[in-house]
Design a protein around this motif. Structure first.
Motif, short mmCIF file in Angstrom:
data_model
loop_
_atom_site.label_atom_id
_atom_site.label_comp_id
_atom_site.label_asym_id
_atom_site.label_seq_id
_atom_site.Cartn_x
_atom_site.Cartn_y
_atom_site.Cartn_z
N PHE A 62 15.34 26.95 41.92
CA PHE A 62 15.40 28.10 43.20
C PHE A 62 14.44 27.81 44.18
O PHE A 62 14.68 28.04 45.46
CB PHE A 62 15.08 29.14 42.20
N LEU A 63 13.15 27.31 43.94
CA LEU A 63 12.09 27.63 44.90
C LEU A 63 12.38 26.73 46.19
O LEU A 63 12.07 27.19 47.34
CB LEU A 63 10.62 27.55 44.11
N PRO A 64 12.94 25.49 46.00
CA PRO A 64 12.94 24.58 47.17
C PRO A 64 13.90 25.22 48.22
O PRO A 64 13.86 24.77 49.51
CB PRO A 64 13.37 23.01 46.48
N ASN A 65 14.70 25.96 47.75
CA ASN A 65 15.65 26.60 48.74
C ASN A 65 15.36 28.03 49.26
O ASN A 65 15.96 28.51 50.19
CB ASN A 65 17.29 26.68 48.20
N ALA A 66 14.21 28.66 48.58
CA ALA A 66 13.85 30.05 49.26
C ALA A 66 12.83 29.85 50.43
O ALA A 66 12.20 28.73 50.60
CB ALA A 66 12.76 30.59 47.79
N GLU A 87 4.63 33.60 50.80
CA GLU A 87 4.48 32.43 51.36
C GLU A 87 4.33 31.50 49.94
O GLU A 87 3.92 31.58 49.20
CB GLU A 87 3.14 32.23 52.13
N GLY A 88 4.43 30.15 50.59
CA GLY A 88 4.43 29.02 49.36
C GLY A 88 5.74 27.96 49.50
O GLY A 88 5.40 26.82 49.66
N PRO A 89 6.88 28.49 49.20
CA PRO A 89 7.19 29.91 48.83
C PRO A 89 6.93 30.23 47.30
O PRO A 89 6.92 29.20 46.43
CB PRO A 89 8.86 29.57 49.19
N LYS A 90 6.83 31.59 46.95
CA LYS A 90 6.44 31.98 45.70
C LYS A 90 7.14 33.31 45.41
O LYS A 90 7.57 33.96 46.39
CB LYS A 90 4.83 32.26 45.81
N ILE A 91 7.50 33.51 44.16
CA ILE A 91 8.43 34.35 44.00
C ILE A 91 7.36 35.57 43.64
O ILE A 91 6.24 35.25 42.78
CB ILE A 91 9.19 34.31 42.56
N ARG A 138 11.59 58.07 51.31
CA ARG A 138 10.78 56.95 50.46
C ARG A 138 11.32 55.80 50.22
O ARG A 138 12.33 55.62 50.78
CB ARG A 138 10.89 57.60 48.88
N SER A 139 10.26 54.97 49.90
CA SER A 139 10.96 53.25 50.08
C SER A 139 11.58 53.13 48.86
O SER A 139 11.73 53.88 47.94
CB SER A 139 9.33 52.58 50.07
N LEU A 140 11.97 51.92 48.92
CA LEU A 140 13.09 51.59 47.97
C LEU A 140 12.32 51.21 46.65
O LEU A 140 11.12 50.91 46.40
CB LEU A 140 13.82 50.20 48.19
N PRO A 141 12.84 51.52 45.12
CA PRO A 141 12.22 51.55 44.14
C PRO A 141 11.99 49.91 43.46
O PRO A 141 12.75 49.18 44.42
CB PRO A 141 13.19 52.22 42.87
N LEU A 142 10.98 49.72 42.90
CA LEU A 142 10.72 48.40 42.67
C LEU A 142 10.93 48.00 41.11
O LEU A 142 11.12 49.20 40.29
CB LEU A 142 9.34 48.20 42.72
N VAL A 143 11.21 46.88 40.81
CA VAL A 143 11.36 46.45 39.35
C VAL A 143 10.22 45.37 39.29
O VAL A 143 9.73 44.82 40.01
CB VAL A 143 12.69 45.57 38.88
N THR A 144 9.71 45.12 38.03
CA THR A 144 8.90 43.95 37.59
C THR A 144 9.48 42.67 37.54
O THR A 144 10.36 42.59 36.98
CB THR A 144 7.97 44.33 36.48
N VAL A 145 8.84 41.57 38.12
CA VAL A 145 9.35 40.26 38.21
C VAL A 145 8.25 39.15 37.36
O VAL A 145 7.30 39.49 37.73
CB VAL A 145 9.67 39.57 39.35
N VAL A 146 8.87 38.67 36.33
CA VAL A 146 7.73 37.71 35.64
C VAL A 146 8.54 36.16 35.81
O VAL A 146 9.60 35.98 35.36
CB VAL A 146 7.79 38.10 34.24
N VAL A 147 7.62 35.17 36.19
CA VAL A 147 8.06 33.91 36.28
C VAL A 147 7.36 33.36 35.26
O VAL A 147 5.97 33.02 35.20
CB VAL A 147 7.83 33.46 37.78
N LYS A 148 8.33 32.58 34.33
CA LYS A 148 7.40 32.07 33.24
C LYS A 148 8.46 30.96 32.49
O LYS A 148 9.79 31.41 32.35
CB LYS A 148 7.05 33.11 32.26
N GLN A 149 7.95 29.91 32.12
CA GLN A 149 8.86 28.76 31.33
C GLN A 149 10.17 28.68 32.18
O GLN A 149 11.25 28.53 31.42
CB GLN A 149 9.10 29.47 30.03
N ASN A 150 9.94 28.41 33.47
CA ASN A 150 11.11 27.90 34.51
C ASN A 150 12.19 29.07 34.51
O ASN A 150 13.16 28.66 35.14
CB ASN A 150 11.56 26.64 34.16
N GLN A 151 11.82 30.17 34.10
CA GLN A 151 12.64 31.19 34.37
C GLN A 151 12.22 32.30 35.15
O GLN A 151 10.98 32.62 35.38
CB GLN A 151 12.97 31.97 32.83
#
Ligand code: FES
Length: 169
Positions: A62-66, A87-91, A138-151
């Motif tokens: 995913f990251l090389p195309n982000a 920036e990075g790019p980083k999720i 109001r701003s849009l609601p958020l969810v939590t994102v965890v990047v781990k074990q290539n997922q």
């Protein structure tokens, strides 16, 4: 009266099923907020993010195309979420739930104008989901994102602190 560790042990022995489910809930909370905690080594919180064809996304592919600043729509939660790309790019450790805070229409990312737009009554939001123009207030609601074990894992819970409050434009 039974207190402290002895009390917890006694309750765990008396109600093992309740204790186990409580432990699972605690791990979900702990590991979505602190994914690199030693207790979370083998625990993946939330659900796996999928692409438009409902195939699990691998971070290495995913990251090389982000591109930084361009949110990416993914599936995985009951509906969809946008990943925020830094920036990075980083999720980013948070994603955007694209449900408009005015009356609940689904907003869409418009790359040519670098903003989310609501097709119903014209509210606009920036790349982090912050309100730019109403009628939404109001701003849009958020969810939590965890990047781990290539997922990429999506957790249907907003971060404890809104990370947008510390972002400078
Ligand atoms: Fe989005 Fe009304 S539902 S502006």
């Amino acid at each position: 009266m039974v207190t402290g560790t002895a009390g917890s042990l006694a309750i765990g022995l008396l109600f093992p099923t309740a204790g186990q489910s409580e432990e699972k809930v605690d791990l979900e909370k702990l590991c979505s907020a602190f994914p690199y905690n030693s207790q979370c080594e083998n625990y993946l919180p939330g659900v796996r993010a999928e692409d438009s064809e409902e195939k699990p996304i691998e971070v290495s592919a995913f990251l090389p195309n982000a591109k930084a600043g361009i949110p990416v729509l993914v599936k995985g939660l009951p509906k969809v979420a946008y990943l925020v790309i830094n920036e990075g790019p980083k999720i980013a450790e948070y994603g955007i739930n694209p449900v408009c805070t005015h009356l609940g229409c689904t907003v869409e990312w418009k790359t040519e104008r670098s903003r989310f737009e609501c097709p119903c009554h014209g509210s606009h939001f920036d790349a982090q989901g912050r309100i730019i123009k109403g009628p939404a207030k109001r701003s849009l609601p958020l969810v939590t994102v965890v990047v781990k074990q290539n997922q990429i894992r999506l957790v249907d819970r907003k971060p404890a602190i809104d990370p947008r409050s510390t972002i400078k434009n």
